[in-house]
Scaffold this active site. Structure first.
Site, PDB file in Angstrom:
ATOM      1  N   ILE A 239       0.855  -1.189   0.000  1.00 52.07           N
ATOM      2  CA  ILE A 239       0.000   0.000   0.000  1.00 52.07           C
ATOM      3  C   ILE A 239       0.890   1.237   0.000  1.00 52.07           C
ATOM      4  O   ILE A 239       1.720   1.425   0.892  1.00 52.07           O
ATOM      5  CB  ILE A 239      -0.942   0.033   1.218  1.00 52.07           C
ATOM      6  CG1 ILE A 239      -1.964  -1.108   1.147  1.00 52.07           C
ATOM      7  CG2 ILE A 239      -1.668   1.375   1.314  1.00 52.07           C
ATOM      8  CD1 ILE A 239      -2.895  -1.192   2.349  1.00 52.07           C
TER       9      ILE A 239
ATOM     10  N   CYS B 131       1.926   6.622  -6.641  1.00 50.03           N
ATOM     11  CA  CYS B 131       0.908   6.485  -5.593  1.00 50.03           C
ATOM     12  C   CYS B 131       1.188   7.444  -4.439  1.00 50.03           C
ATOM     13  O   CYS B 131       2.325   7.555  -3.981  1.00 50.03           O
ATOM     14  CB  CYS B 131       0.881   5.048  -5.086  1.00 50.03           C
ATOM     15  SG  CYS B 131      -0.405   4.732  -3.856  1.00 50.03           S
TER      16      CYS B 131
ATOM     17  N   ARG C 112     -12.048   1.982  -7.192  1.00 52.87           N
ATOM     18  CA  ARG C 112     -10.851   1.414  -6.571  1.00 52.87           C
ATOM     19  C   ARG C 112     -10.580   2.026  -5.195  1.00 52.87           C
ATOM     20  O   ARG C 112      -9.985   1.395  -4.332  1.00 52.87           O
ATOM     21  CB  ARG C 112      -9.648   1.651  -7.487  1.00 52.87           C
ATOM     22  CG  ARG C 112      -8.376   0.939  -7.034  1.00 52.87           C
ATOM     23  CD  ARG C 112      -7.235   1.180  -8.025  1.00 52.87           C
ATOM     24  NE  ARG C 112      -6.171   0.203  -7.834  1.00 52.87           N
ATOM     25  CZ  ARG C 112      -5.139   0.367  -6.996  1.00 52.87           C
ATOM     26  NH1 ARG C 112      -5.057   1.477  -6.268  1.00 52.87           N
ATOM     27  NH2 ARG C 112      -4.214  -0.574  -6.884  1.00 52.87           N
TER      28      ARG C 112
ATOM     29  N   GLY D 164      27.254   2.243  -4.630  1.00 48.52           N
ATOM     30  CA  GLY D 164      27.034   2.959  -5.879  1.00 48.52           C
ATOM     31  C   GLY D 164      28.344   3.473  -6.453  1.00 48.52           C
ATOM     32  O   GLY D 164      29.426   3.265  -5.898  1.00 48.52           O
TER      33      GLY D 164
END
Length: 496
Positions: free
Chosen positions: A312, A318, A417, A487
């Site tokens: 979620i 989102c 939704r 990295g």
């Protein structure tokens, strides 16, 4: 007083895999990526994926074109449900009829139809090969076949009857009912033709077999097929019109359904699952979600979910966490739910797969999700970048981009939704954004690289299968300095 979890909510970026012994039996070329898609007992054969990747139930991601390409590569798309039922059904049918070895013809004409009728049918279906039957039905008496070689739009009048330019049955090479796919392909190659009709003893058309299907199968030997050699496809459903949408999708041939919601731990999802199971039993599979903890997993599992989506607020577009203050770090959610999944297996003998949905921005994070217990991952942004996704490609400065928007945006208008059960039937506030992603080319070219990275990670951990990966993977939490160290650092990189 509210319960506060002591464990920190973590993301995939906070973990690394510790390598295990790599043996000669688990080199990348020997790693299997097949995985369970639906619930099953240990003695049963579940619905399976050939690669652990499905595409998200989104307008800007999962249409029929992307579904076809992903299934050819071994994965699956869930056709988005924020559209009229008829349009979603048409997309499912296009995937199921794309290729099947033996194809039931869905482009048919009667002999009195005209060239104009043929061109309209071709525009509607996209098919260049059309069967001419006595009644225009796919099982009518075969009178002839039309291909693009049989007419010229610039020369032939539009009112010319198809019977005047089709290749008549008397000149066709054809097979009889009972011809195997291998025999049909042999006839295609020996006769140097592109399409072989299969007819019964009465001369009625039964199937068509195409040369291109054989070629594509050889190029995509990992493609995901059903028992009739058709591509597999999933479809999203909501908790509002499921009594109309589900039967239509089942009739169209959808192989599995998934309830699409940002918050799946609800009575409405239970009601939807009950409807599916009461009406179809185990013959129709349906996933549910999204949830982030064992309680949500067990609720949906006991309601009949065939797989459960976990996650979620972790998607790239989102904003559910900042709008509703609900969610959980994706890595922590997967680890916690995977434990509940394994306990449920021990207690009941039934395995319910979990899908990691969200929180993945780099290929290596897919490997982490699988190691943590996910059976497969659902990706949105990843697929939105490709030619096959339905959104527009634009040029911004010197860069090609693809449009990408969330189902929680005003643009998507997918209020079902995000419905809160108050009966307002409207999107009260947005839970997603509308933006762009860098254009990346063809799905197949990019997916091959992604799968190579997953296999390499599994090989380095001594795992030749996803099950072994889940059982034997060792994970370590990393610090911010560890991430920095891993990295590129202390060099000046060249511009390419």
């Amino acid at each position: 007083m509210a319960k506060v979890f002591d464990e920190i909510s973590r993301t995939f970026d906070e973990y690394l895999l510790i390598p295990n012994l790599t043996t000669r039996d688990c080199t990348p070329s020997k790693v299997s990526l097949t995985t369970s898609l639906s619930r099953h007992r240990e003695s049963e054969a579940p619905l399976r994926l050939n690669i652990p990747i499905v595409s998200a139930i989104m307008q800007s991601v999962s249409n029929h074109a992307l579904a076809i390409e992903l299934s050819k590569s071994g994965g699956m798309s869930f056709i988005f449900c924020s559209q009229p039922i008829g349009r979603q059904v048409d997309m499912v049918r296009k995937v199921k009829s794309y290729k099947a070895g033996f194809v039931t013809s869905d482009s048919n004409l009667e002999p009195d139809n005209t060239l104009a009728d043929l061109l309209k049918l071709k525009e509607k279906t996209g098919h260049s090969t059309v069967a001419v039957t006595d009644d225009g039905e796919p099982d009518g008496r075969l009178l002839g076949i039309i291909t693009s070689k049989d007419y010229r739009v610039t020369r032939d009048p539009l009112d010319k009857k198809v019977s005047d330019f089709m290749t008549p049955f008397s000149r066709l090479v054809y097979g009889k009912t009972g011809t195997t796919l291998t025999e049909a392909n042999d006839i295609l190659w020996k006769s140097k033709i592109d399409c072989l009709p299969i007819v019964n003893d009465r001369g009625n058309l039964v199937y068509l077999v195409f040369r291109k299907d054989y070629v594509e199968h050889k190029e995509n030997e990992g493609e995901l097929l059903d028992n009739e050699k058709r591509l597999l496809v999933g479809a999203g459903v909501n908790t509002w019109d499921y009594s109309e949408r589900v039967p239509a999708l089942v009739e169209a041939g959808a192989d599995i359904l998934c309830i699409d919601s940002s918050h799946g731990y609800t009575e409405w999802q239970s009601d939807t699952l009950k409807y599916v199971k009461d009406k179809y039993g185990d013959s129709v599979k349906a996933g549910a979600g999204n949830i982030v903890d064992p309680e949500g997993f067990l609720y949906l599992t006991k309601a009949g979910a065939d797989f459960v989506k976990v996650g979620i607020g972790g998607g790239s577009i989102c904003i559910t966490r900042e709008q509703r203050a609900i969610g959980r770090g994706q890595a922590t959610a997967i680890l916690d739910v995977a434990k509940a999944r394994d306990r449920y297996l021990e207690e009941t003998g039934t395995y319910v797969p979990i899908c990691s949905d969200g929180g993945i921005s780099h290929d290596h994070q897919i490997a982490l999700a699988l190691a943590m217990g996910a059976d497969f991952v659902m990706l949105g942004r990843y697929f939105a970048r490709f030619d096959e996704s339905p959104s527009k490609k634009i040029v911004e400065g010197n860069q090609y981009l693809k449009e990408y928007w969330g189902e929680g945006t005003n643009k998507a208008q997918n209020w079902q939704r995000y419905d809160l059960g108050d009966g307002k039937n409207a999107l009260l506030f947005e839970e997603g954004v509308d933006g762009y992603v860098p254009y990346a080319g063809k799905l197949k070219d990019n997916l091959e690289i992604t799968l190579a990275k997953i296999r390499a990670a599994m090989s380095a951990c001594g795992a030749a299968s996803i099950k072994e990966f889940q059982q034997n993977a060792r994970l370590t939490v990393v610090s911010s300095r560890t991430i920095q160290e891993g990295g590129v650092h202390d060099v000046i990189t060249k511009e390419t």
